[in-house]
Design an enzyme around this catalytic site. Structure first.
Site, PDB file in Angstrom:
ATOM      1  N   ASP A 122       8.232  56.002 101.592  1.00 16.77           N
ATOM      2  CA  ASP A 122       7.125  55.784 102.584  1.00 16.77           C
ATOM      3  C   ASP A 122       6.577  57.021 103.132  1.00 16.77           C
ATOM      4  OD1 ASP A 122       5.466  53.793 104.321  1.00 16.77           O
ATOM      5  OD2 ASP A 122       6.791  54.023 105.833  1.00 16.77           O
TER       6      ASP A 122
ATOM      7  N   ARG B  40       2.970  63.467 109.207  1.00 13.64           N
ATOM      8  CA  ARG B  40       3.602  63.958 110.226  1.00 13.64           C
ATOM      9  C   ARG B  40       2.494  64.410 111.533  1.00 13.64           C
ATOM     10  NH1 ARG B  40       8.208  60.824 109.771  1.00 13.64           N
ATOM     11  NH2 ARG B  40       9.402  61.443 107.787  1.00 13.64           N
TER      12      ARG B  40
ATOM     13  N   THR C 293       2.328  53.832 100.356  1.00 13.87           N
ATOM     14  CA  THR C 293       3.944  53.585 100.116  1.00 13.87           C
ATOM     15  C   THR C 293       3.986  53.159  98.841  1.00 13.87           C
ATOM     16  OG1 THR C 293       3.827  52.720 102.371  1.00 13.87           O
ATOM     17  CG2 THR C 293       5.761  51.971 100.941  1.00 13.87           C
TER      18      THR C 293
ATOM     19  N   THR D 113      13.641  55.683 106.987  1.00 14.56           N
ATOM     20  CA  THR D 113      14.174  56.633 106.246  1.00 14.56           C
ATOM     21  C   THR D 113      15.795  56.785 106.403  1.00 14.56           C
ATOM     22  OG1 THR D 113      12.573  57.847 106.981  1.00 14.56           O
ATOM     23  CG2 THR D 113      14.633  59.277 106.214  1.00 14.56           C
TER      24      THR D 113
ATOM     25  N   HIS E 235      19.124  59.579 110.826  1.00 16.02           N
ATOM     26  CA  HIS E 235      17.706  59.954 110.934  1.00 16.02           C
ATOM     27  C   HIS E 235      17.074  59.754 112.480  1.00 16.02           C
ATOM     28  CE1 HIS E 235      13.278  59.932 109.906  1.00 16.02           C
ATOM     29  NE2 HIS E 235      13.264  58.774 110.379  1.00 16.02           N
TER      30      HIS E 235
ATOM     31  N   GLN F 242       0.259  61.426 112.485  1.00 12.89           N
ATOM     32  CA  GLN F 242       1.122  60.509 113.227  1.00 12.89           C
ATOM     33  C   GLN F 242       1.688  60.952 114.624  1.00 12.89           C
ATOM     34  OE1 GLN F 242       4.941  59.612 111.403  1.00 12.89           O
ATOM     35  NE2 GLN F 242       5.590  58.129 112.664  1.00 12.89           N
TER      36      GLN F 242
ATOM     37  N   LYS G   3       0.611  56.803 108.432  1.00 14.83           N
ATOM     38  CA  LYS G   3       1.752  56.073 107.300  1.00 14.83           C
ATOM     39  C   LYS G   3       1.137  54.913 106.182  1.00 14.83           C
ATOM     40  CE  LYS G   3       5.808  55.901 108.517  1.00 14.83           C
ATOM     41  NZ  LYS G   3       6.761  56.781 107.824  1.00 14.83           N
TER      42      LYS G   3
ATOM     43  N   TYR H 129       0.208  58.244 117.395  1.00 13.44           N
ATOM     44  CA  TYR H 129       1.247  57.199 117.591  1.00 13.44           C
ATOM     45  C   TYR H 129       1.458  56.667 119.043  1.00 13.44           C
ATOM     46  CZ  TYR H 129       5.531  59.549 119.085  1.00 13.44           C
ATOM     47  OH  TYR H 129       6.344  60.471 120.057  1.00 13.44           O
TER      48      TYR H 129
ATOM     49  N   ASP I 183       8.153  48.065 108.043  1.00 14.99           N
ATOM     50  CA  ASP I 183       9.141  49.113 107.992  1.00 14.99           C
ATOM     51  C   ASP I 183       9.986  49.482 108.983  1.00 14.99           C
ATOM     52  OD1 ASP I 183      10.163  51.430 106.401  1.00 14.99           O
ATOM     53  OD2 ASP I 183       8.789  52.754 107.557  1.00 14.99           O
TER      54      ASP I 183
ATOM     55  N   TYR J 109      13.448  51.439 111.111  1.00 13.98           N
ATOM     56  CA  TYR J 109      14.029  52.652 111.614  1.00 13.98           C
ATOM     57  C   TYR J 109      15.460  52.529 112.026  1.00 13.98           C
ATOM     58  CZ  TYR J 109      13.517  56.561 114.829  1.00 13.98           C
ATOM     59  OH  TYR J 109      13.633  58.139 115.403  1.00 13.98           O
TER      60      TYR J 109
ATOM     61  N   GLU K 242      13.221  66.441 108.481  1.00 14.89           N
ATOM     62  CA  GLU K 242      14.475  66.711 108.721  1.00 14.89           C
ATOM     63  C   GLU K 242      15.096  67.740 108.103  1.00 14.89           C
ATOM     64  OE1 GLU K 242      17.013  62.843 109.234  1.00 14.89           O
ATOM     65  OE2 GLU K 242      15.264  62.331 108.124  1.00 14.89           O
TER      66      GLU K 242
ATOM     67  N   GLU L 289      13.769  55.490 101.242  1.00 17.94           N
ATOM     68  CA  GLU L 289      14.078  54.178 101.938  1.00 17.94           C
ATOM     69  C   GLU L 289      14.637  53.178 100.729  1.00 17.94           C
ATOM     70  OE1 GLU L 289      11.457  52.561 104.597  1.00 17.94           O
ATOM     71  OE2 GLU L 289      10.582  54.610 105.194  1.00 17.94           O
TER      72      GLU L 289
ATOM     73  N   GLU M  10       9.750  59.653 102.877  1.00 16.99           N
ATOM     74  CA  GLU M  10      10.813  59.011 103.700  1.00 16.99           C
ATOM     75  C   GLU M  10      11.548  58.086 102.423  1.00 16.99           C
ATOM     76  OE1 GLU M  10       9.466  56.699 106.732  1.00 16.99           O
ATOM     77  OE2 GLU M  10       9.107  58.474 107.953  1.00 16.99           O
TER      78      GLU M  10
ATOM     79  N   ARG N 255      12.785  65.488 121.275  1.00 13.45           N
ATOM     80  CA  ARG N 255      13.249  65.311 122.747  1.00 13.45           C
ATOM     81  C   ARG N 255      14.631  66.129 123.010  1.00 13.45           C
ATOM     82  NH1 ARG N 255      12.196  60.608 121.180  1.00 13.45           N
ATOM     83  NH2 ARG N 255      14.368  59.799 120.837  1.00 13.45           N
TER      84      ARG N 255
END
Length: 404
Positions: free
Chosen positions: A222, A226, A246, A333, A123, A229, A242, A233, A116, A118, A347, A190, A188, A132
């Site tokens: 997917d 959250r 899927t 995503t 996204h 994760q 995750k 992670y 998978d 990114y 999101e 995809e 997600e 952040r």
């Protein structure tokens, strides 16, 4: 070998309505199970499935996966597509034609590995701003390589398979973890790519070899927990948040059907390193729709993807990692810059702070009983668009809710 139904053969003509997303310019491949018979490979035309083993008199299609056919390579893929289109332009054996509503659809390929990525800049930017807020939303490596991780192939399931809410460790307000069902279950949207011809261990796949290696594309959801994760992670990346499920569409759209959807890749700055530069940088103009309990809530545009399918494959194998027939890799995503183009609910609800109205209620993440359906379409060679099918899943309650 069971290739055709017994009894007298009645010839019939199979036609799709002019506005169908599944006309002769499409002809996606899948695996289906007619009542009382073994799984076999077919192509979709309108709302019907055509048994390829029967129509083409070829035992490679009397199989429970597409793998044996995909391994035969691009020349064979083109030859079969030409034969199928020629066959459906005339009359075919009526016993080889099945109503879509009357058959069971299976996972179309036997998947050995799943990766998978990114690859959406929108996204990645959205999540960077959420996680952040006082820093650069994109990490220093993001514009230099397609970021990705290895997923769990054994939990890739066909569309329509229910998904149990996963359990795992979640960080509490005190900072210590507890164990229980995910409270922030997400999707997600995809696009997945299916390897046809594998590559040897130690030999990277060149970026311009994409069409010699990849057979086609399929829709992917997917699912993501959250809260699980977020706690697990660091520092190694996605794991239980995750790997629980899927979902994949039962239909693989061959690359040949997506020729009219090719568009120039968005500008990449700085320029990628040489192994990620193709002779003709290209992306795909595919429009997605995500429906939550039957209500469309977001429309992610694949045309905005920063990293191309060819770049993802080149990077995936740049260290000499091998690929095998049936391997699946997905885009990550798909999101756009507008609020109604976000391909995940973290999101769409901006981390849960901006609820979405669904079923007359303010919603952020998935509840038990919720159903999500992702569909997509692309330009065809003529006026009509072509469809990539759908990928649907409904959330079941967690199997266990206490710490074992």
């Amino acid at each position: 070998m069971d290739l055709v139904r017994a009894g007298p053969r009645v010839r019939t003509r199979v036609e799709a309505p002019p506005d169908s997303l599944f006309g002769t310019d499409n002809l996606p491949y899948g695996v289906f199970v007619p009542e009382g018979r073994a799984p076999r490979v077919g192509v979709r035309l309108g709302d019907q499935v055509i048994d390829l083993a029967a129509v083409l008199d070829d035992p490679v299609f009397a199989a429970p996966s597409l793998n044996a056919f995909l391994a035969q390579g691009p020349a064979r893929w083109r030859a079969v597509r030409d034969r199928v289109r020629e066959s459906v332009d005339g009359e075919i054996d009526g016993a080889a034609v099945h109503r879509l509503a009357d058959v069971e659809l299976r996972l179309p390929v036997r998947i050995g590995d799943y990766v998978d990525f990114y690859a959406s800049i929108d996204h990645a930017t959205n999540l960077g701003r959420l996680f952040r807020p006082d820093g650069d939303p994109l990490l220093p490596n993001w514009r230099h390589l397609p970021v990705g991780y290895h997923g769990r192939a054994g939990t890739v399931v066909v569309s329509g398979t229910a998904v149990a809410r996963p359990c795992g460790q979640r960080r509490t307000e005190s900072g210590a973890p507890d164990f229980g069902p995910s409270r922030r279950l997400d999707i997600e949207a995809e696009l997945g790519f299916v390897i046809g011809v594998g590559s040897r261990l130690g030999v990277p796949v060149g970026i311009d070899e994409f069409a010699d290696r990849v057979f086609g594309a399929a829709l992917v959801n997917d699912w993501s927990a959250r809260d699980i994760q977020a706690w697990e992670y660091q520092p190694l990346g996605p794991f239980l948040g995750k790997s629980f499920a899927t979902s994949m569409s039962p239909w693989i759209t061959p690359l040949a059907a997506l020729e009219a959807a090719r568009i120039p890749l968005p500008e990449q700055s700085p320029a990628p390193l040489p192994y990620l530069r193709g002779a003709e940088p290209w992306g795909l103009d595919i429009e997605f729709t995500v429906a939550w309990n039957g209500q469309p809530v977001t429309y992610p545009p694949y045309a905005r993807m920063y990293w191309s399918p060819a770049q993802m494959l080149a990077h995936l194998t740049a260290n000499g990692a091998s690929t095998r027939t049936g391997d699946l890799y997905a885009s990550g995503t798909i999101s756009g810059p507008a609020p109604d183009q976000r391909g995940s609910f973290i999101e769409l609800s901006w981390g849960g702070s901006r609820p979405v109205l669904v079923d007359g209620r303010q919603r952020t993440f998935l509840a038990d009983g919720d159903e999500v359906t992702i569909t997509a379409s692309a330009p065809g060679p003529r006026a009509a668009r072509i469809g990539l099918g759908e990928v649907t899943g409904r959330i079941l309650p967690a199997h266990r809710t206490e710490d074992p």
